[in-house]
Write a protein that holds these residues in place. Structure first.
Motif, PDB file in Angstrom:
ATOM      1  N   SER A 230      47.357  32.365  29.060  1.00  0.00           N
ATOM      2  CA  SER A 230      48.397  33.237  29.604  1.00  0.00           C
ATOM      3  C   SER A 230      48.031  34.707  29.524  1.00  0.00           C
ATOM      4  N   LEU A 232      47.009  38.340  29.888  1.00  0.00           N
ATOM      5  CA  LEU A 232      46.548  39.286  30.893  1.00  0.00           C
ATOM      6  C   LEU A 232      45.978  40.561  30.264  1.00  0.00           C
ATOM      7  N   LEU A 236      42.247  41.890  30.991  1.00  0.00           N
ATOM      8  CA  LEU A 236      42.172  42.960  31.991  1.00  0.00           C
ATOM      9  C   LEU A 236      41.101  43.987  31.610  1.00  0.00           C
ATOM     10  N   PHE A 237      40.981  44.261  30.313  1.00  0.00           N
ATOM     11  CA  PHE A 237      39.997  45.233  29.856  1.00  0.00           C
ATOM     12  C   PHE A 237      38.593  44.636  29.801  1.00  0.00           C
ATOM     13  N   PHE A 246      42.156  33.734  35.435  1.00  0.00           N
ATOM     14  CA  PHE A 246      43.110  33.561  36.517  1.00  0.00           C
ATOM     15  C   PHE A 246      44.257  34.577  36.474  1.00  0.00           C
ATOM     16  N   PRO A 247      44.856  34.861  35.301  1.00  0.00           N
ATOM     17  CA  PRO A 247      45.902  35.896  35.293  1.00  0.00           C
ATOM     18  C   PRO A 247      45.405  37.235  35.846  1.00  0.00           C
ATOM     19  N   LEU A 250      45.276  37.004  39.609  1.00  0.00           N
ATOM     20  CA  LEU A 250      46.639  37.053  40.155  1.00  0.00           C
ATOM     21  C   LEU A 250      47.181  38.479  40.101  1.00  0.00           C
ATOM     22  N   PHE A 251      46.936  39.155  38.976  1.00  0.00           N
ATOM     23  CA  PHE A 251      47.394  40.537  38.791  1.00  0.00           C
ATOM     24  C   PHE A 251      46.800  41.435  39.862  1.00  0.00           C
ATOM     25  N   MET A 254      48.218  40.748  43.321  1.00  0.00           N
ATOM     26  CA  MET A 254      49.585  41.210  43.553  1.00  0.00           C
ATOM     27  C   MET A 254      49.629  42.684  43.916  1.00  0.00           C
ATOM     28  N   ASP A 255      48.586  43.405  43.575  1.00  0.00           N
ATOM     29  CA  ASP A 255      48.536  44.824  43.917  1.00  0.00           C
ATOM     30  C   ASP A 255      48.136  45.041  45.373  1.00  0.00           C
ATOM     31  N   PHE A 258      48.668  40.075  49.567  1.00  0.00           N
ATOM     32  CA  PHE A 258      48.862  38.866  48.789  1.00  0.00           C
ATOM     33  C   PHE A 258      48.589  37.615  49.619  1.00  0.00           C
ATOM     34  N   ALA A 266      49.474  28.745  41.735  1.00  0.00           N
ATOM     35  CA  ALA A 266      50.516  28.950  40.718  1.00  0.00           C
ATOM     36  C   ALA A 266      51.364  27.693  40.571  1.00  0.00           C
TER      37      ALA A 266
END
Lengths: 294, 284
Positions: A230, A232, A236-237, A246-247, A250-251, A254-255, A258, A266
């Motif tokens: 789960s 993120l 992310l870093f 995968f998160p 997806l992140f 979404m920016d 899409f 999902a």
């Protein structure tokens, strides 16, 4: 339910029989059900909407609920990259579980059974990563990896191993916590019996202690898997364009523009979560998850 | 049993300690050094970052916003969750375990996916908004992007399922026999809840609330995705300061403030709870 004596007089009893719809008990019951029902609608709405949209045609390129028409094409449009990324996330979480169990079970046994002063401090130390916001952990590991790279030439940021180490860091407290909880409750007389009957300490550990504390290990492993799968902020870093979870995918999606096919992925994850829950309930029992005192 | 338990503890301990001290020392040390740009830090020890943080209303507002959002969301979670947890814990029907399993499964799904669902629900042309507009209940579509309320909803989804599971375990510890006793003595159901259940559950509720508060204070995903660069909570600001501005020093300073604030709120609450318990012990 106790009724005060005066309420049992004949007229009151008649009145109760003639208005059976609104007794206090029934109103309370109805209120409770409305509250609980509302809670479940609220809790499941975002998930239900994703599943519905994944089977629906988009409007002006955007997923909407309710969808105007049903289709299966988004499941066919799932790109290879999405599945590779999903597979990488699952493999990463599985590896995190293996490492965390290998480290966490001995740590928990050691924590409960060593006779040291300052055990409380050690317990707090193992819990510490939970208290640190994930964003902070992410930045801190990024910088740590830069320093390690300066010294050794190996850069952890953007690699699978780098993600693994950071995820083990944030997931280990859950395994240690769950296992400590069961070891503390475990009755040592079973072990003593095994020893008296001639079992060696190691085979007692393997054949008596470990099976007895298994529910704690399973629930800790479940939390460790979820923590990694789960996550993120940390990923992310530490992700790169080649190695991302995968998160993170997806992140980033979404920016920008899409892709509705991501809704299909999902949906697969949501379905898998419910199936995983069912399997856990069948094999281990849901109580192990509740008791572990995360 | 006579196994070398301390030796079991050693490898995980060394590794955990190395990772904790290694990452945190490197990072937090940066808060005492000035940012020189492009990620480089000054050599000299300085408190300039902290001075800047406490002098700049931008940073202070972000801190205040984070605390407020976390507190309000936690309160909402508790108000919504306590009755649900209580009803589930007292349920005798065979649906009880099923409902509980649904909550646990919902807590398995990552917040990124839940926010994705929220975006669809609150889309300007989505079913919910069209329905509300048609009914005349709203004049403008309800949206969440870039709004404080939206971030609060996102945070609620981040913690709700998990906190309800915790509260459920709390409610299970209250014996049913006490309720029956209270009612046999003539207490109404509402009075019984207020005077018997709630006081008994209060320590557990507060502990769950604290966990929820901590989760919210550190929550990045819902704040970043729903806040859309307009609602800057401290975790979002930390990420932006480090990634976009490459100011590691200032990012570390913000992280220290976030950690210390969270810790202070926790200590205060624990103090409050123990005072509460002590007071109750005297009257009992």
């Amino acid at each position: 339910m106790a009724t005060p004596l005066h309420a049992r007089s004949a007229p009151a009893a008649q009145e109760r029989r003639s208005t059976p719809l609104f007794t206090e008990r029934r109103v309370n019951r109805a209120l409770a059900w409305v509250w609980v029902g509302g809670f479940f609608v609220f809790l499941l709405a975002p998930l239900a909407v994703i599943v519905a949209a994944a089977f629906g045609e988009p409007v002006h390129g955007r997923a909407v609920f309710p969808p105007p028409a049903l289709t299966l094409r988004w499941f066919g449009a799932i790109q290879g990259e999405y599945l590779t990324t999903l597979g990488r996330s699952v493999a990463l979480a599985a590896a995190v579980v293996v490492v965390c169990v290998a480290l966490g079970v001995p740590a928990a046994l050691g924590l409960v059974r060593s006779r040291w002063r300052g055990k409380a401090a050690l317990t707090a130390l193992f819990r510490a990563p939970v208290q640190i916001p994930a964003v902070v952990t992410g930045v801190a590991f990024l910088q740590l990896y830069y320093i390690v790279a300066d010294a050794t030439g190996w850069l952890g940021a953007g690699t699978w191993t780098g993600l693994l180490v950071a995820h083990v860091f944030i997931a280990l407290p859950f395994v240690v916590g769950s296992v400590v909880a069961v070891v503390q409750r475990f009755n040592t007389s079973l072990e003593e019996a095994a020893l008296i009957l001639g079992a060696s300490p190691w085979s007692t550990l393997r054949r008596v202690t470990l099976p007895a504390i298994a529910p704690g290990i399973y629930s800790g492993a479940t939390y460790a898997f979820l923590t990694s799968f789960s996550d993120l902020p940390v990923a992310l870093f530490l992700s790169s364009s080649d190695v991302r979870t995968f998160p993170v995918l997806l992140f980033q999606a979404m920016d920008y523009e899409f892709d509705p096919a991501l809704l299909a992925v999902a949906t697969i994850i949501i379905a898998a979560s419910f199936v995983a829950m069912l399997l856990f309930q069948r094999w281990v029992g849901i109580n192990a998850l509740l008791r572990s005192g995360k | 049993m006579t196994l070398p338990w301390p030796r079991f503890l050693l490898p995980p301990l060394v590794l955990s300690l190395a990772l904790l001290v290694g990452s945190m020392y490197v990072f937090l040390k940066g808060s005492f050094h000035a940012d020189l740009g492009v990620g480089r830090l000054g050599e000299a020890f300085t408190l300039a970052n902290y001075r800047k943080l406490f002098a700049d209303s931008f940073y202070l507002n972000s801190l205040w916003l984070t605390v407020q959002l976390s507190a309000v969301t936690t309160l909402l979670t508790i108000v919504v969750g306590v009755p649900v947890a209580y009803v589930l814990a007292r349920m005798r029907s065979r649906w009880g375990p099923v409902l509980l399993a649904v909550i646990v499964a919902a807590s398995f799904v990552t917040i990124v996916i839940k926010v994705l669902g929220l975006n669809i629900i609150f889309a300007a042309n989505g079913g919910l908004n069209r329905l509300l507009l048609e009914l005349g209940m709203i004049a403008q579509p309800l949206t969440i992007a870039g709004k404080v309320e939206g971030v609060a909803i996102g945070l609620l989804y981040f913690t709700l399922a998990f906190i309800v599971i915790l509260l459920y375990s709390v409610m299970l510890t209250i014996p049913r026999s006490l309720e029956e006793a209270a009612q046999n003595l003539g207490a109404s159901r509402w009075r019984m809840h207020w005077r018997v259940i709630l006081p008994l559950a209060l320590p557990g509720i507060i502990a769950s609330g604290l966990i929820g508060f901590n989760l919210c204070m550190g929550a990045f995903t819902s704040a970043a995705l729903i806040g859309a660069g307009k609602i800057l909570t401290l975790p979002v600001l930390i990420q932006r300061t480090v990634i976009f501005d490459t100011k590691y020093g200032m990012g570390a300073t913000l992280a220290v403030v976030l950690l210390v604030t969270g810790l202070a709120v926790n200590l205060l609450s624990i103090l409050l709870v123990s005072r509460l318990n002590a007071a109750r012990g005297m009257t009992a």
